[in-house]
Scaffold this motif. Sequence first.
Motif, PDB file in Angstrom:
ATOM      1  N   PHE A  14      42.097  53.697  37.976  1.00 53.32           N
ATOM      2  CA  PHE A  14      40.970  52.857  37.558  1.00 53.32           C
ATOM      3  C   PHE A  14      40.761  51.741  38.574  1.00 53.32           C
ATOM      4  O   PHE A  14      41.716  51.098  39.018  1.00 53.32           O
ATOM      5  CB  PHE A  14      41.243  52.249  36.183  1.00 53.32           C
ATOM      6  N   GLN A  15      39.501  51.509  38.898  1.00 58.33           N
ATOM      7  CA  GLN A  15      39.184  50.451  39.850  1.00 58.33           C
ATOM      8  C   GLN A  15      38.242  49.457  39.183  1.00 58.33           C
ATOM      9  O   GLN A  15      37.168  49.824  38.723  1.00 58.33           O
ATOM     10  CB  GLN A  15      38.530  51.052  41.099  1.00 58.33           C
ATOM     11  N   LEU A  16      38.691  48.209  39.096  1.00 64.89           N
ATOM     12  CA  LEU A  16      37.922  47.158  38.424  1.00 64.89           C
ATOM     13  C   LEU A  16      37.221  46.298  39.460  1.00 64.89           C
ATOM     14  O   LEU A  16      37.870  45.736  40.353  1.00 64.89           O
ATOM     15  CB  LEU A  16      38.876  46.267  37.629  1.00 64.89           C
ATOM     16  N   ALA A  17      35.899  46.168  39.300  1.00 63.90           N
ATOM     17  CA  ALA A  17      35.133  45.372  40.258  1.00 63.90           C
ATOM     18  C   ALA A  17      34.031  44.616  39.524  1.00 63.90           C
ATOM     19  O   ALA A  17      33.893  44.729  38.301  1.00 63.90           O
ATOM     20  CB  ALA A  17      34.529  46.286  41.324  1.00 63.90           C
ATOM     21  N   THR A  37      33.556  34.665  35.507  1.00 63.75           N
ATOM     22  CA  THR A  37      32.797  33.470  35.137  1.00 63.75           C
ATOM     23  C   THR A  37      33.350  32.830  33.866  1.00 63.75           C
ATOM     24  O   THR A  37      32.975  31.708  33.518  1.00 63.75           O
ATOM     25  CB  THR A  37      31.315  33.848  34.868  1.00 63.75           C
ATOM     26  N   GLY A  38      34.192  33.558  33.135  1.00 62.71           N
ATOM     27  CA  GLY A  38      34.755  33.037  31.880  1.00 62.71           C
ATOM     28  C   GLY A  38      33.816  33.227  30.699  1.00 62.71           C
ATOM     29  O   GLY A  38      34.155  32.887  29.568  1.00 62.71           O
ATOM     30  N   ARG A  39      32.633  33.783  30.958  1.00 59.56           N
ATOM     31  CA  ARG A  39      31.678  34.028  29.866  1.00 59.56           C
ATOM     32  C   ARG A  39      32.061  35.316  29.120  1.00 59.56           C
ATOM     33  O   ARG A  39      32.841  36.117  29.624  1.00 59.56           O
ATOM     34  CB  ARG A  39      30.260  34.185  30.452  1.00 59.56           C
ATOM     35  N   PRO A  40      31.514  35.525  27.920  1.00 59.69           N
ATOM     36  CA  PRO A  40      31.835  36.757  27.190  1.00 59.69           C
ATOM     37  C   PRO A  40      31.440  38.006  27.975  1.00 59.69           C
ATOM     38  O   PRO A  40      30.488  37.989  28.769  1.00 59.69           O
ATOM     39  CB  PRO A  40      31.000  36.631  25.906  1.00 59.69           C
ATOM     40  N   PHE A  41      32.172  39.076  27.710  1.00 59.09           N
ATOM     41  CA  PHE A  41      31.879  40.390  28.307  1.00 59.09           C
ATOM     42  C   PHE A  41      30.458  40.810  27.914  1.00 59.09           C
ATOM     43  O   PHE A  41      30.071  40.656  26.753  1.00 59.09           O
ATOM     44  CB  PHE A  41      32.909  41.392  27.779  1.00 59.09           C
ATOM     45  N   VAL A  52      31.979  45.317  36.153  1.00 54.86           N
ATOM     46  CA  VAL A  52      31.899  44.507  34.932  1.00 54.86           C
ATOM     47  C   VAL A  52      30.829  43.416  35.083  1.00 54.86           C
ATOM     48  O   VAL A  52      30.665  42.834  36.165  1.00 54.86           O
ATOM     49  CB  VAL A  52      33.282  43.876  34.640  1.00 54.86           C
ATOM     50  N   PHE A  53      30.120  43.156  33.995  1.00 59.35           N
ATOM     51  CA  PHE A  53      29.092  42.105  33.942  1.00 59.35           C
ATOM     52  C   PHE A  53      29.399  41.196  32.757  1.00 59.35           C
ATOM     53  O   PHE A  53      29.908  41.658  31.734  1.00 59.35           O
ATOM     54  CB  PHE A  53      27.706  42.713  33.705  1.00 59.35           C
TER      55      PHE A  53
END
Length: 490
Positions: free
Chosen positions: A302-305, A335-339, A380-381
Amino acid sequence: MSRVLVPNEALANALGANELARELQARGHEVIRTGGFGLAWLEPMLVIDGEAYGPVRDLDALDAVALGPLAELPELARQRRIVFDRCGHVDPMEYDASWLLEQLEREPREIIGEIKASGLRGRGGAGFPAHIKWQTVFDTPAPQKYIVVNADEGDSGTFADRLIMEGDPFRLIEGMMISGHATGADKGIVYLRSEYPLAAEIFANAMDKARALGLLERFDIELFIGAGAYICGEETSLLESLEGKRGEVRFKPPVPAVAGLFGQPTLVHNVITLCSVPGILDLGGKAYAEIGTGASTGTSTFQLAGNIKRGGLYELPFGISLRELVEDWGGGTRTGRPFGAAQVGGPLGAYLLERHLDTPLGYEDMAALGAGIGHGGLVVFDDTVDLVRQAHYAFEFCAHESCGKCTPCRIGSVRGKEAVAALASGGYTEDRLEVIDELCDLMEQASLCQMGGMTPIPVRSALGGVLSRGSRNEKFHGGIVRKNRESERG
Ligand SMILES: Cc1cc2nc3c(=O)[nH]c(=O)nc-3n(C[C@H](O)[C@H](O)[C@H](O)COP(=O)(O)O)c2cc1C
């Protein structure tokens, strides 16, 4: 004098690893250039006499970035490293061929049997069972057979192929030679994207070393640098490109395993698929099949970006949930904001939303959502993501990268761009959504390959995400298409 492992890996080098290596040498330390461990947020990461440090910016302030003994680093120790077990720990050019030579003494049928027992599926995107392709190439008589390695790695947020080719090129050479021996192919070609110059250099050096060891007398390897088209990652376009032609999709059948490169039986595999083979033979196919979940056996790299705190590569058994990957391994958004969403499986992959976080990442569970795992990349956003823009981008990407051979993909993607733009500027009317829905149906059913065939996945999942926030529209409300809603209804 200390013994220091310094990564020679594209990301670590961009962050100063080369300069650190020079400085360490000037201070009289023994420096060994290894591959990266894949823990991107800790780069440049040094291992000094077994102790890990990272990210290292200043050699005189190491205490501030001390991580403890490398062997106990939880981010590595908790992984199940089968493909990447050597990567980061070894000098990629130090190689003892005795294990490989032993494997090459085994009966081809026995090796194919182990691959079948392992349940290995292609890691390039389609997830097709590997042993069927191996058996087909084995069974097809021909004067010449080929192993073609797909190292085009075009998916957004993916870098597994690069990491292994930079950090453990002999793992790929092992996979190529074993699959060549098992299927009767004595020539292998690696199709590598041009954006990976360090991987090209390191792999070419490994080929020289393999030649010096006499390995290439029995199996010839060639390195081919692509010209940078996403469609050339699609296996038949890749073969056209290798033949010196324009990268355009071929009609199937025949499949490449029957008539591939220059019309000969060709085993086309992704880098990580082939790099999984040595671990399978080591563990035994049956034991490998016990790792993972259901028919998604073994590990995925798995690659997380994207918007993620601890981006990087994590080799873990299939079946881990999206939540564990994003929250536990990735540490949530940068950013610390919700997923907000994660696009799983590259530009043709689905946008999974907050309510999909508990989905196990395996081929079947993802297919039930109308989604896929692709090459294991996740972008991820956070909750500020503009999903309509992402839907527009999906069509835009397809319009830019389409090979142009079939109409649904070439024209449909342009019309799709216009239709999403109209939706964004004019609002969500039933007839505007109907146009997009019909276009998606057409592209899915009539495109020549999955470039046009899968573009509806990001479009529908992104628009479904928007609509599920407000409107009650039935077409897209499932989040991931109607297929999803049908499977929910059983
Ligand atoms: C548009 C498109 C792009 C693709 N790009 C890649 C790629 O960059 N790398 C890759 O390994 N497979 C890619 N694939 C999948 C290949 O066509 C093929 O399924 C794969 O190389 C087979 O190897 P595997 O069995 O090891 O997965 C792509 C497919 C499509 C439709």
